[in-house]
Write a protein that holds these residues in place. Structure first.
Motif, PDB file in Angstrom:
ATOM      1  N   GLU A  32       1.076  -1.178  -0.061  1.00 46.55           N
ATOM      2  CA  GLU A  32       0.043   0.093   0.221  1.00 46.55           C
ATOM      3  C   GLU A  32       0.752   1.149   0.238  1.00 46.55           C
ATOM      4  N   ASP A  33       0.957   1.997  -1.256  1.00 43.20           N
ATOM      5  CA  ASP A  33       1.831   2.941  -1.364  1.00 43.20           C
ATOM      6  C   ASP A  33       3.330   2.590  -0.950  1.00 43.20           C
ATOM      7  N   ARG A  34       3.879   3.281  -0.085  1.00 43.89           N
ATOM      8  CA  ARG A  34       5.248   2.919   0.300  1.00 43.89           C
ATOM      9  C   ARG A  34       5.217   2.078   1.508  1.00 43.89           C
ATOM     10  N   ALA A  35       4.361   1.343   1.771  1.00 45.65           N
ATOM     11  CA  ALA A  35       4.331   0.512   2.888  1.00 45.65           C
ATOM     12  C   ALA A  35       3.727  -0.977   2.547  1.00 45.65           C
ATOM     13  N   LEU A  36       3.783  -1.840   3.936  1.00 47.24           N
ATOM     14  CA  LEU A  36       3.317  -3.195   3.770  1.00 47.24           C
ATOM     15  C   LEU A  36       2.132  -3.584   4.696  1.00 47.24           C
ATOM     16  N   LYS A  37       0.958  -3.693   4.146  1.00 48.78           N
ATOM     17  CA  LYS A  37      -0.020  -4.188   5.154  1.00 48.78           C
ATOM     18  C   LYS A  37      -0.102  -5.532   5.305  1.00 48.78           C
ATOM     19  N   VAL A  38       0.095  -5.799   6.631  1.00 52.01           N
ATOM     20  CA  VAL A  38       0.270  -7.369   7.109  1.00 52.01           C
ATOM     21  C   VAL A  38      -1.030  -7.644   8.033  1.00 52.01           C
ATOM     22  N   LEU A  39      -1.647  -8.791   7.357  1.00 50.75           N
ATOM     23  CA  LEU A  39      -2.989  -9.123   8.011  1.00 50.75           C
ATOM     24  C   LEU A  39      -2.632 -10.781   8.677  1.00 50.75           C
ATOM     25  N   PHE A  40      -2.447 -10.829   9.819  1.00 50.65           N
ATOM     26  CA  PHE A  40      -2.555 -11.917  10.558  1.00 50.65           C
ATOM     27  C   PHE A  40      -3.891 -12.953  10.532  1.00 50.65           C
ATOM     28  N   ASP A  41      -3.668 -14.095  10.949  1.00 51.54           N
ATOM     29  CA  ASP A  41      -4.709 -14.904  10.733  1.00 51.54           C
ATOM     30  C   ASP A  41      -5.933 -14.666  12.110  1.00 51.54           C
ATOM     31  N   ASP A  42      -5.455 -13.758  12.907  1.00 48.66           N
ATOM     32  CA  ASP A  42      -6.529 -13.607  14.058  1.00 48.66           C
ATOM     33  C   ASP A  42      -7.146 -12.331  14.051  1.00 48.66           C
ATOM     34  N   GLY A  43      -6.957 -11.599  12.720  1.00 49.62           N
ATOM     35  CA  GLY A  43      -7.566 -10.296  12.370  1.00 49.62           C
ATOM     36  C   GLY A  43      -6.725  -9.011  12.636  1.00 49.62           C
ATOM     37  N   THR A  44      -5.594  -9.253  13.555  1.00 48.30           N
ATOM     38  CA  THR A  44      -4.759  -8.144  13.528  1.00 48.30           C
ATOM     39  C   THR A  44      -3.993  -7.698  12.491  1.00 48.30           C
ATOM     40  N   SER A  45      -3.946  -6.299  12.106  1.00 41.32           N
ATOM     41  CA  SER A  45      -3.633  -5.677  11.062  1.00 41.32           C
ATOM     42  C   SER A  45      -2.249  -4.678  11.415  1.00 41.32           C
ATOM     43  N   LEU A  46      -1.205  -4.823  10.943  1.00 35.39           N
ATOM     44  CA  LEU A  46      -0.062  -3.965  10.939  1.00 35.39           C
ATOM     45  C   LEU A  46       0.622  -3.562   9.611  1.00 35.39           C
ATOM     46  N   VAL A  47       0.746  -2.138   9.787  1.00 34.76           N
ATOM     47  CA  VAL A  47       1.410  -1.427   8.501  1.00 34.76           C
ATOM     48  C   VAL A  47       2.733  -1.236   8.855  1.00 34.76           C
ATOM     49  N   PHE A  48       3.599  -1.596   8.176  1.00 32.80           N
ATOM     50  CA  PHE A  48       5.093  -1.352   8.137  1.00 32.80           C
ATOM     51  C   PHE A  48       5.632  -0.499   6.984  1.00 32.80           C
ATOM     52  N   GLU A  49       6.191   0.761   7.009  1.00 34.63           N
ATOM     53  CA  GLU A  49       6.726   1.548   6.294  1.00 34.63           C
ATOM     54  C   GLU A  49       8.153   0.776   5.544  1.00 34.63           C
ATOM     55  N   ASP A  50       8.145   0.974   4.449  1.00 30.98           N
ATOM     56  CA  ASP A  50       9.341   0.434   3.709  1.00 30.98           C
ATOM     57  C   ASP A  50      10.484   0.785   4.475  1.00 30.98           C
ATOM     58  N   CYS A  51      10.800   1.837   4.824  1.00 32.82           N
ATOM     59  CA  CYS A  51      12.159   2.352   5.497  1.00 32.82           C
ATOM     60  C   CYS A  51      12.358   1.613   6.515  1.00 32.82           C
ATOM     61  N   TRP A  52      11.207   1.441   7.298  1.00 32.09           N
ATOM     62  CA  TRP A  52      11.311   0.620   8.587  1.00 32.09           C
ATOM     63  C   TRP A  52      11.794  -1.008   8.094  1.00 32.09           C
ATOM     64  N   LEU A  53      11.158  -1.720   7.222  1.00 32.60           N
ATOM     65  CA  LEU A  53      11.547  -2.884   6.528  1.00 32.60           C
ATOM     66  C   LEU A  53      12.831  -3.075   6.516  1.00 32.60           C
ATOM     67  N   ARG A  54      13.153  -1.887   5.367  1.00 33.78           N
ATOM     68  CA  ARG A  54      14.563  -2.264   5.099  1.00 33.78           C
ATOM     69  C   ARG A  54      15.754  -2.089   6.152  1.00 33.78           C
ATOM     70  N   ASP A  55      15.298  -1.203   7.080  1.00 32.59           N
ATOM     71  CA  ASP A  55      16.282  -0.959   8.307  1.00 32.59           C
ATOM     72  C   ASP A  55      16.420  -2.406   9.102  1.00 32.59           C
ATOM     73  N   HIS A  56      15.179  -3.105   8.934  1.00 27.40           N
ATOM     74  CA  HIS A  56      15.287  -4.408   9.818  1.00 27.40           C
ATOM     75  C   HIS A  56      15.520  -5.587   9.078  1.00 27.40           C
ATOM     76  N   CYS A  57      16.065  -5.374   7.932  1.00 30.84           N
ATOM     77  CA  CYS A  57      16.548  -6.699   7.138  1.00 30.84           C
ATOM     78  C   CYS A  57      17.475  -7.149   7.849  1.00 30.84           C
ATOM     79  N   ARG A  58      17.175  -8.584   8.063  1.00 27.38           N
ATOM     80  CA  ARG A  58      17.946  -9.391   8.910  1.00 27.38           C
ATOM     81  C   ARG A  58      18.967 -10.502   7.943  1.00 27.38           C
ATOM     82  N   CYS A  59      19.210 -10.246   6.733  1.00 24.42           N
ATOM     83  CA  CYS A  59      20.126 -10.818   5.756  1.00 24.42           C
ATOM     84  C   CYS A  59      21.585 -10.774   6.227  1.00 24.42           C
ATOM     85  N   SER A  60      22.573 -11.561   6.086  1.00 22.39           N
ATOM     86  CA  SER A  60      23.965 -11.464   6.364  1.00 22.39           C
ATOM     87  C   SER A  60      24.334 -10.138   5.873  1.00 22.39           C
TER      88      SER A  60
END
Length: 392
Positions: A32-60
């Motif tokens: 959604e725009d520059r964010a990721l909307k994540v829906l969990f199977d209990d109905g909880t919805s979290l929206v993560f900005e792309d800058c946050w996601l890239r900052d929290h990349c856990r690759c080597s």
């Protein structure tokens, strides 16, 4: 660009860690725009900005698992956008427009529900009033404390919950006391030394080095950061009486002030009271609110010491009168015998207490009374408590 996470949470979910794990299975993921909307199977919805996601990349390339640290400076993190997303129930794969790929475990993302994340970090002290706490605080033999996880955790849990713990069976010497202090987090060196001895010989310009009664107070209000723990061990009390230790839950007193005198409570959370310590070669001075709270208005620290208040000027008559009124009203709780726990330290019995929360004092005494002890930095004892699982 602002770096943030926009999160919508379901109010029905409470604040413990098990909840975040229950909602960790993924149901849908959408860009959604520059964010990721994540829906969990209990109905909880979290929206993560792309800058946050890239900052929290856990690759080597982005993160070192051996040191648990990022590898890139925040200025070097690319301002990349999400090209595509793939997911199953347990993880999300993001492909970025600079060809980088990141994988996020659903369990990891679910921990960042803002309400859950915040509440996990809130302290929840168990407030107490008077001698009722005597049967609640941990009283652990020194061998069990030093040699077992169970004993150590009991002591630190008591410090977290009640602000105090007792350790018995300690060798009656400075050296034996030092061993316990190190296990509590280490010796904090100050102008008083590392390990110190207190008697009624006035070796410092401090009322503690006398035999007169001491009203309850916090130590080091004149330091930028007061000691975290204070540790006392009575090595000797001969040819005299008195000298009972007095402890008071400063958070309880502050909470009562908030209920009965909210205007005074608010004043003491914002007005900076200056404290000072003067001695040959030393001049410590610091100003801070007597009652310190965090952004959630939770109590964090009490800085109350009637002896170390320095002379102050005030911006108005009203401010001056508010200063004296609020301090007196708070003092009435702290000096109320029904709110205090009084007990006698004897050789072999050590007490450790949270100097950010508890006030301490003593009754006057006669004879030869010698205490030893030390300070432990707050960061150090909280580190021990977290490592043992006493707090998150």
């Amino acid at each position: 660009m602002n770096v943030y996470v926009v999160i919508f949470f379901n109010e029905s979910y409470c604040n413990n860690y098990s909840v975040s794990r229950r909602m960790s299975a993924l149901q849908s993921v959408n860009i959604e725009d520059r964010a990721l909307k994540v829906l969990f199977d209990d109905g909880t919805s979290l929206v993560f900005e792309d800058c946050w996601l890239r900052d929290h990349c856990r690759c080597s390339t982005c993160y070192r698992t051996d040191t648990f640290q990022r590898t890139q400076h925040i200025l070097d993190i690319p301002d990349a956008t999400i090209n595509s997303v793939e997911f199953d129930r347990t993880e999300i794969l993001i492909k970025w427009n600079d060809n980088h790929e990141s994988i996020y475990k659903s369990e990891f993302l679910s921990e960042f529900d803002y309400k859950t994340w915040t509440n996990q970090r809130r302290s929840r002290p168990l407030l107490w009033r008077g001698k009722e706490v005597a049967n609640k605080v941990a009283k652990v033999h020194v061998d069990k404390f030093l040699d077992s996880v169970e004993g150590a955790k009991a002591v630190f849990t008591s410090l977290v919950d009640y602000g105090v713990a007792l350790i018995e069976g300690v060798g009656v010497s400075l050296e034996a006391t030092e061993t316990v202090c190190k296990a509590l987090g280490g010796i904090q060196h100050t102008m008083f030394g590392g390990m110190w001895t207190i008697s009624n010989l006035l070796v410092h310009a401090d009322t503690a080095y006398s035999n007169v009664p001491l009203a309850v107070h916090n130590d080091n209000t004149y330091f930028n950061e007061a000691a975290g723990l204070q540790v006392f061990h009575c090595l000797e009390h001969s040819n005299g009486t008195g000298g009972e230790t007095i402890l008071m839950d400063g958070f309880y007193g502050a909470s009562q002030l908030k209920k009965e005198f909210p205007e005074d409570y608010e004043f003491l959370t914002t007005f900076e009271v200056e404290a000072e310590y003067l001695e040959d070669g030393h001049n410590f001075r610091y100003a801070a609110p007597v009652i310190q709270v965090d952004k959630l208005k939770d109590l964090q620290q009490i800085r109350f010491n009637v002896y170390d208040r320095s002379a102050m000027a005030f911006s108005s008559r009203e401010e001056c009168r508010a200063y004296y009124r609020s301090l007196r009203n708070l003092s009435r709780y702290y000096e109320n015998p029904e709110c205090q726990w009084k007990f006698k330290l004897v050789p072999g019995l050590m007490v450790a207490f949270d100097n950010f929360r508890l006030l301490h004092g003593r009754t006057g005494f006669t004879g030869n009374r010698v205490l030893c002890g030390s300070y432990v930095a707050r960061s150090e004892w909280l580190d021990k408590a977290r490592a043992l699982g006493a707090i998150r």
